[in-house]
Every structure is written in structure tokens, then in C-alpha cells.
Design a protein around this motif. Sequence first.
Motif, PDB file in Angstrom:
ATOM      1  N   ILE A 161       0.828  -1.208   0.000  1.00  0.00           N
ATOM      2  CA  ILE A 161       0.000   0.000   0.000  1.00  0.00           C
ATOM      3  C   ILE A 161       0.862   1.257   0.000  1.00  0.00           C
TER       4      ILE A 161
ATOM      5  N   VAL B 219       2.144   1.708  -3.436  1.00  0.00           N
ATOM      6  CA  VAL B 219       1.087   2.197  -4.331  1.00  0.00           C
ATOM      7  C   VAL B 219       0.907   3.701  -4.152  1.00  0.00           C
TER       8      VAL B 219
ATOM      9  N   ALA C 241       1.551   6.515  -6.931  1.00  0.00           N
ATOM     10  CA  ALA C 241       0.457   7.415  -7.309  1.00  0.00           C
ATOM     11  C   ALA C 241       0.917   8.869  -7.380  1.00  0.00           C
TER      12      ALA C 241
ATOM     13  N   ARG D 141       0.053   2.799 -15.006  1.00  0.00           N
ATOM     14  CA  ARG D 141      -0.202   2.740 -13.572  1.00  0.00           C
ATOM     15  C   ARG D 141      -1.669   2.932 -13.218  1.00  0.00           C
ATOM     16  N   ASN D 142      -2.407   3.692 -14.033  1.00  0.00           N
ATOM     17  CA  ASN D 142      -3.820   3.890 -13.712  1.00  0.00           C
ATOM     18  C   ASN D 142      -4.619   2.592 -13.853  1.00  0.00           C
ATOM     19  N   ILE D 143      -4.054   1.603 -14.535  1.00  0.00           N
ATOM     20  CA  ILE D 143      -4.674   0.272 -14.615  1.00  0.00           C
ATOM     21  C   ILE D 143      -4.074  -0.655 -13.568  1.00  0.00           C
TER      22      ILE D 143
ATOM     23  N   LEU E 160      -2.310  -0.044 -10.638  1.00  0.00           N
ATOM     24  CA  LEU E 160      -2.432   0.227  -9.207  1.00  0.00           C
ATOM     25  C   LEU E 160      -3.770  -0.218  -8.620  1.00  0.00           C
ATOM     26  N   PRO E 161      -4.917   0.041  -9.279  1.00  0.00           N
ATOM     27  CA  PRO E 161      -6.178  -0.473  -8.718  1.00  0.00           C
ATOM     28  C   PRO E 161      -6.209  -1.997  -8.617  1.00  0.00           C
ATOM     29  N   VAL E 162      -5.596  -2.674  -9.597  1.00  0.00           N
ATOM     30  CA  VAL E 162      -5.542  -4.141  -9.554  1.00  0.00           C
ATOM     31  C   VAL E 162      -4.731  -4.600  -8.346  1.00  0.00           C
TER      32      VAL E 162
ATOM     33  N   VAL F  97      -4.134  -2.942  -5.529  1.00  0.00           N
ATOM     34  CA  VAL F  97      -4.870  -2.653  -4.290  1.00  0.00           C
ATOM     35  C   VAL F  97      -5.980  -3.683  -4.082  1.00  0.00           C
ATOM     36  N   SER F  98      -6.683  -4.047  -5.146  1.00  0.00           N
ATOM     37  CA  SER F  98      -7.758  -5.050  -5.032  1.00  0.00           C
ATOM     38  C   SER F  98      -7.208  -6.390  -4.550  1.00  0.00           C
TER      39      SER F  98
ATOM     40  N   CYS G  91      -4.480  -6.846  -2.873  1.00  0.00           N
ATOM     41  CA  CYS G  91      -4.027  -6.675  -1.486  1.00  0.00           C
ATOM     42  C   CYS G  91      -5.189  -6.783  -0.508  1.00  0.00           C
TER      43      CYS G  91
END
Length: 508
Positions: A211, A214, A218, A388-390, A392-394, A396-397, A399
Motif C-alpha cells: 500500500i 502504491v 500514485a 499505472r492507472n490500470i 495500481l487499482p488491480v 490494491v484489489s 491486497c
Amino acid sequence: MILTGILSVLTLKTLLMILGGTIVGIIVGSVPGLTVTMGVALFLPITFGMSPVEGLSLLMALYIGGTSGGLISAILLKIPGTPASIATTFDGAPMAARGEAGRALGIGIVFSFIGGMLSLVVLFTLSPFLADVALQFGPFEYFSIALFSLTLVAGLSGNSLLRGTIAAVLGVSVALVGMAPITGFPRLTFGISELDAGISLLPALIGLFAISQVLDYAEGDTDGAVSAEELKRHPIRGFGLSLQETLGQTWNALRSSAIGVAIGILPGLGAAVCNIIAYGAARKASKTPEKFGTGIIDGIVASESSNNASTGGAMVPLMTLGIPGDNTTAILLAGFMIHGITPGPLLFDNDAVLVYGIFTALVVANVAMLGALFFGLPFFVKVLAVPRNILLPVIVSLCVIGAYAINNRMFDVWTMLAFGLVGYAMKKARLPTTPLLLGFILAPIIETNLRRGLQKSQDSFLPFLTEPISGTILVMTLIVVIYTLWAQLGLRRHKRAQPVAEARRREA
């Protein structure tokens, strides 16, 4: 019996299960939060209807693959997939940032295989002897070796021992939350019932490394971690290292593998500890310790050799004494019991064919791991080119899923997010996170064995010093601390003298 044991594994069905188990293990190991233990536990019921050789071969393959898989996310994303690959991030991620991700992965794969095979040689040849040595370790010895491991804070603190010490003390403080060992008295829980069991290692690990990373990513302005052009400048050739480089790492690999085997044999420590210890030992033994953390292959070799060597080490007490060396081998012990097999000294006499079958399965699983990771290299590297906009959410999900799946409670997700903010704040304050994690892992071992030792000695500290193994380790700890402080003082004097010497040269 040896030949029969080998042939029992070399069937098409068993080989396919080993290959499939290794691949699944690699995937589980590469996803932050999905631990090797979890992967083996999930597949345990599947082995009910299998023969002992088939079922145990599948579980061994998951164990080997899961331990190795952590290097993928550690190098590509600077997020350790498992606690065993924490130290791999230190030099693997900087290499990936330079566009040498393929080379870093290749080095990690090769020395994961070497470490694993060296540990199996030890398992095959020295199991009974090493198990007898491990039985000599009681609370005094465990306390001493855990305390000695804390001296590695100096090597993991960067340029400031003070900052590293602050981080380590913070980690020890966090580890004190929850029920006290032996007495069961709640501490620092503030009336929150979820804290009675303490703070779990994995949510803290995911938060500190995943996290926080990430959040750090960001802040950047670029779309991808590494551009496609940068990756093309460093094409993957084989495993990314020459024969000369491989031979140059011989002593590093042998030392790190020995550390992995030794730590693996001692119940309760495991790969989460040995990879950091091996990294610290490699840094201290290096002629250029300042290069560690900048993307040097020595760091990857030390971490990956040791964590994979710990797998064979953990199997020593399991096979010879029926004592699991870590959480995963505890699940493997359940796998033995399901099939009516009791590991221990009599296993080698009563079921030698199965023993040699398991040895063969471990060898085949290491070879399958090498092949699966090698053929996956070109695909792994492409992760770096994902915007990264694709990505990073993956991350975090995954995690969140991993943190929740550990105990099936949302509290672990909030713990992960809290540690993510702590890790991010520590980066801004230039405090290293690894000493915090080291203190967090070692503090329960130190406290538990200190209490047990004092109970055994009726509140006397003397046996900690008079017991031969414990006393020797404590003397070594004192020597390392004195040497570290002396070296730090010498470094400060050198830095202070540099401007004066430069001024005198200018005057002359």
C-alpha cells in the motif's frame, strides 16, 4: 527401495500434478497476501482421494512453487509476494527500475533453484544429524539467536543507524500489542477485542510494502513504471547472467543457503527471517556494502538462495522428528497424517519407499519451478509496461483480497491500510521500513523464549550466559554491536575530516 521410490513419482499423472502444483504455487506466491501456507491448506482436502505419493507430491510442489513465486512481485512491483521475499525487493526493484527486470528475475530464478537443490542435498544426507542438533536448542538458545538477528538492523538502516534503531523499536512496540505470551494478559489493546490476538504479520507486511508503494507510485507523473523503450534496451538472454557471474556468486550462494537451511531447521523462525539475515550477512561480507540497495545481484542471490534453502531445512525436523519447522510444514504434517503416515525416526525404516518418493518429488518440483519461471519470464516483464492507472487499482484489489482472506475479517484490511499509511509516512521521514518489520517478527520470539527461559531457570539470567550455545551466540552479539558502533563512529570522523582535508588541499 530407492529405485522403487523414484519410479513411484516418475509417472505421467504424478509429474503433471507436480507441474500443475508448482505453477499454482508460483501464482499464489506472487500475489501479495496469498501465502504459501494458504495455498497448501486449500489443496489439502483434494489429496484425500489420492495415493500417499501423489497427494504429498502435489503438496510439496505447492510449497516449492509458492516460496519461489514471491520474487515476481518483489522485483517487478517492489512488493514482496510472501514474507520470504522481503529482501528481494531491496536490489531486485532498483534493477527493474533501470529496465533490467528480466535479468533480475533470471538471477532470482537461478539461485532459487540452486538454494533449493543445495537444501535437498542436506536433507537427503544429514537429516538425522541436523535434527539431533536442532533438539539441543531450547528457550535460552532461541532467545540468543533472535537477539543476534536484531543486530542486522545496522546493516538494514542505510546511512543512519539512529533511524534504523527508531524503526526497529517501533516494530518491537507494535509486536507487544495483544495477549502476552505465557500469561495471556492483554496489552495495549485499548478495549478493542480484535487486538487481543495481536497484529497479524501479513496485513502489516502488505501495508508496509504494497500500500505504501502504491501511494508512492500514485505521486508519480509517468503512465508506466518502466517505458517499453527502456525494456527493449535490456533484452532477456537466457537467465540474464553469465557463467562467470554465476561462479562469482558461489560463496554468497553457499553462505546464504547454509543460513536458510539452519534457520529452516529451527521451528518457529522460517523463511521470513532467513532471507533478511542472509541479506545482512551478504552486505557485511561484501567489499562494496554501499552498493547494496542500488540494484546489485549479490542482494538478490542472498535472499533467493536462503528462502528456497529454508524449504529443505524445514523438512528436516518434519521428516526425522515429526516436528513442523514452520506454518507450511505444519499443514504438510496434516497431509502425512491424512494418509495414515506418522513422520519421525521410524519413517525411514517403515516407509522408506515413500521417503525416497518424497525426495524425488522435491527434486522434480524444483526443476519444474525453474522451467515454469523461465518460460514465464517474457510475460512477467510486460507487467512493467502496464499503465499505472490500470495496474495500481488491480494491486490494491489483490491486497485487500489477500488481507481479508488471511482470517476472513475486515479488521485485517483496516490494519493493512493503517500500516500502508505508516509505511508512506516513514518514507517521507526517511525511516527504513525493514528494521520495523525485523523488530516486529523477532520481538515475539525474543519475549516468549525469555519468559520460558526465566521460568526454566527460576528467574535466573545466568543460564542464558552459561549454556554453551546460548553463551557463544550472546558473545557474538556483543562483538557485532561493539564493532558496528566503532565502524559508525569511524565513518562519522571520516565525514567530518573530509571538508577540513579538502580546505587544506585548496590552501596548498
